[in-house]
Design an enzyme around this catalytic site. Sequence first.
Site, mmCIF file in Angstrom:
data_model
loop_
_atom_site.group_PDB
_atom_site.id
_atom_site.type_symbol
_atom_site.label_atom_id
_atom_site.label_comp_id
_atom_site.label_asym_id
_atom_site.label_seq_id
_atom_site.Cartn_x
_atom_site.Cartn_y
_atom_site.Cartn_z
ATOM 1 N N CYS A 129 0.809 -1.220 0.000
ATOM 2 C CA CYS A 129 0.000 0.000 0.000
ATOM 3 C C CYS A 129 0.846 1.275 0.000
ATOM 4 O O CYS A 129 0.360 2.344 -0.382
ATOM 5 C CB CYS A 129 -0.946 0.005 1.195
ATOM 6 S SG CYS A 129 -2.102 -1.387 1.215
ATOM 7 N N HIS A 173 -3.218 7.416 1.990
ATOM 8 C CA HIS A 173 -3.624 6.090 1.528
ATOM 9 C C HIS A 173 -5.031 5.827 2.029
ATOM 10 O O HIS A 173 -5.339 6.033 3.201
ATOM 11 C CB HIS A 173 -2.651 5.048 2.072
ATOM 12 C CG HIS A 173 -3.120 3.639 1.895
ATOM 13 N ND1 HIS A 173 -3.620 3.167 0.703
ATOM 14 C CD2 HIS A 173 -3.177 2.603 2.773
ATOM 15 C CE1 HIS A 173 -3.955 1.898 0.844
ATOM 16 N NE2 HIS A 173 -3.708 1.537 2.088
ATOM 17 N N ASN A 223 -10.011 0.008 -0.447
ATOM 18 C CA ASN A 223 -8.557 0.070 -0.375
ATOM 19 C C ASN A 223 -7.990 -0.482 -1.673
ATOM 20 O O ASN A 223 -8.031 -1.688 -1.908
ATOM 21 C CB ASN A 223 -8.069 -0.747 0.826
ATOM 22 C CG ASN A 223 -6.563 -0.677 1.009
ATOM 23 O OD1 ASN A 223 -5.835 -0.219 0.144
ATOM 24 N ND2 ASN A 223 -6.090 -1.157 2.153
#
Length: 324
Positions: free
Chosen positions: A114, A251, A281
């Site tokens: 990520c 993020h 996500n």
Amino acid sequence: MTLRAVVEGIGHYLPDRVVPNSEFEKTLDTTDEWIRTRSGIERRRFAAEGQTTSDLAVRAARAALENAGLTPDDIDGIIVATSTPDLTFPSVATMVQKELGMTHGFGFDVQAVCAGFIFALTNANALLIAGQAKRLLVIGAETFSRIMDWNDRSTCVLFGDGAGALVLGLQDGTGANTDRGILSADLNSDGRYRDMLYVDGGVSTTGAAGKLRMQGNPLFRQAVEKLTSTAETALAKVGLTGTDVDWIVPHQANIRIIQGTAKKMGLPMDRVIVTVQDHGNTSAASIPLALSVGVETGKIKQGDLVLSEAIGGGLAWGSVLLRW
């Protein structure tokens, strides 16, 4: 005189298939309310059958080039951040290079889960400043739907697919923190936390892709602490503080992590770009996606001070501070 890596164009691409939370109610012991209250996610996109990470990356790259008014001939190299490549090798970046019709330059992938886009952006900045290229495409692209355990309600409802891309070029600056472009970056990793977020497969272990595994509560605590720390470090490197920031573009993992980090930095949520409700996500794609949406909706404007931070498996985390 100081050279700065500046954003010249940005774009994104999302697969057509929209998956609302209610779709998971058919197969899992979960509800739309349970997912929303714990993550902030309302829907996400899944790639179509046969649609690969490189397919998404190419579409985002073309959107960024169009936004910049440039062609592939203007690009010297491509860096793709991804943890879900089409193949073990070659890199997604070289596949994008082919599809764009580029027969010059270079391409390579960066894997920091990520945090991948932060690592890719920092590498791109270094290559540009070092004179290895004059203009680069930096892409975050993922098809995380391909590594989900659809029986694990704690993970499979959180992730989505997508891609975002930006074009980085060079511009002369003064060396002051008022310059346009990337002003500072901070990268970190700590392999002791591996078991908090990982995929239980790989080339030299199982020989298969594996499925994503996560320890949610411990990861949440690490995320807020480490994201706040890296953001403050990036700001301190150029003599700025959180109050100087126009937009945090974090993020997009979980609304509670986003809110917790903003609170620790003393920043209101109306200065945070939030897309997690629509995209879920998307790992390395989430920051460029959110940046692109922020520009598209008229929030992020030239001259704005933008801070992006991310944490992913490894654990790996970092931040980039840039003036748009």
